[in-house]
Design a protein around this motif. Structure first.
Motif, PDB file in Angstrom:
ATOM      1  N   THR A 185       2.154   2.128  -3.444  1.00  0.00           N
ATOM      2  CA  THR A 185       1.035   2.821  -4.363  1.00  0.00           C
ATOM      3  C   THR A 185       0.805   4.110  -4.071  1.00  0.00           C
ATOM      4  O   THR A 185       0.997   4.960  -4.805  1.00  0.00           O
ATOM      5  N   ASP A 186       0.800   4.307  -2.864  1.00  0.00           N
ATOM      6  CA  ASP A 186       0.622   5.570  -2.230  1.00  0.00           C
ATOM      7  C   ASP A 186       1.855   6.759  -2.513  1.00  0.00           C
ATOM      8  O   ASP A 186       1.599   7.863  -3.022  1.00  0.00           O
ATOM      9  N   ALA A 187       3.127   6.117  -2.422  1.00  0.00           N
ATOM     10  CA  ALA A 187       4.246   6.939  -2.691  1.00  0.00           C
ATOM     11  C   ALA A 187       4.296   7.300  -4.204  1.00  0.00           C
ATOM     12  O   ALA A 187       4.559   8.459  -4.610  1.00  0.00           O
ATOM     13  N   ALA A 242       1.700   7.691  -6.329  1.00  0.00           N
ATOM     14  CA  ALA A 242       0.628   8.521  -6.588  1.00  0.00           C
ATOM     15  C   ALA A 242       0.791   9.944  -6.050  1.00  0.00           C
ATOM     16  O   ALA A 242       0.591  10.888  -6.710  1.00  0.00           O
ATOM     17  N   MET A 243       1.437   9.894  -5.092  1.00  0.00           N
ATOM     18  CA  MET A 243       1.880  11.045  -4.281  1.00  0.00           C
ATOM     19  C   MET A 243       3.265  11.783  -4.769  1.00  0.00           C
ATOM     20  O   MET A 243       3.666  12.655  -4.511  1.00  0.00           O
ATOM     21  N   ASN A 270      -3.934   1.225  -8.837  1.00  0.00           N
ATOM     22  CA  ASN A 270      -4.700   0.572  -7.951  1.00  0.00           C
ATOM     23  C   ASN A 270      -4.286  -0.732  -7.727  1.00  0.00           C
ATOM     24  O   ASN A 270      -4.317  -1.696  -8.575  1.00  0.00           O
ATOM     25  N   GLY A 272       0.792  -1.083  -0.101  1.00  0.00           N
ATOM     26  CA  GLY A 272      -0.038   0.025   0.045  1.00  0.00           C
ATOM     27  C   GLY A 272       0.963   1.243  -0.098  1.00  0.00           C
ATOM     28  O   GLY A 272       0.681   2.224  -0.829  1.00  0.00           O
ATOM     29  N   GLU A 273       1.810   1.171   0.676  1.00  0.00           N
ATOM     30  CA  GLU A 273       2.743   2.314   0.774  1.00  0.00           C
ATOM     31  C   GLU A 273       3.407   2.741  -0.527  1.00  0.00           C
ATOM     32  O   GLU A 273       3.655   3.931  -0.995  1.00  0.00           O
ATOM     33  N   ASP A 312       6.152  10.609  -4.341  1.00  0.00           N
ATOM     34  CA  ASP A 312       7.188  10.831  -3.288  1.00  0.00           C
ATOM     35  C   ASP A 312       8.073   9.322  -3.413  1.00  0.00           C
ATOM     36  O   ASP A 312       8.236   8.798  -3.005  1.00  0.00           O
TER      37      ASP A 312
END
Length: 153
Positions: free
Chosen positions: A22-24, A26-27, A75, A19-20, A29
């Motif tokens: 995917t989030d990193a 998308a952001m 996703n 999950g991290e 980062d």
């Protein structure tokens, strides 16, 4: 029925790692994203001829690739995780869509084939290999900009 609580915890932490990632992404980062890998990790998309090695190489390579996108959404869906002591393997299922800055579009469904390692900082990726199962380059009809939607009380 006995439950192996360490196995449950390991699986939970690995799912959080995915999950991290995917989030990193998308952001955008890239430092956080690279920190999710062991120092000598490998991230690859064999069908595109892409192979990034080392934490720093992964950070630079993903930043370079993401710079080509107007917008990009990934996703990730839960797959399998098999823990064996301080190592594990797993698969995650992915749906992506986005538009490149040149106006072309891309949508795909894929599988991440992963290897993980327990480290002092928690579980990290040793290898992520992205297998594209379906790709569609038909122009996306929608917009990445959501119009204001009136709300009636």
């Amino acid at each position: 029925m006995s439950i192996d609580l360490q196995n449950v915890l390991d699986r939970f932490e690995i799912e959080a790692l995915r999950g991290e990632f995917t989030d990193a992404g998308a952001m955008r980062d890239y430092d956080r994203l690279a920190a999710l890998f062991v120092p000598d990790a490998v991230w690859r998309i064999p069908q595109a001829g892409i192979e990034l090695t080392t934490r720093e190489g992964i950070r630079v390579g993903i930043a370079r690739m993401q710079a080509q996108w107007e917008f990009f959404i990934q996703n990730t869906h839960a797959g399998t995780i098999v823990v064996d002591g301080d190592t594990a393997i797993g698969r995650a299922y992915v749906a992506e869509l986005g538009r490149f800055k040149d106006g072309s579009s891309h949508q795909n469904y894929a599988i991440y084939h992963d290897r993980y390692q327990r480290t002092e900082d928690g579980w990290r990726f040793v290898e992520r290999s992205y297998e594209i199962k379906y790709a569609d380059t038909t122009p996306l009809a929608g917009s990445p900009h959501v119009p204001e939607i009136p709300v009636n009380p």
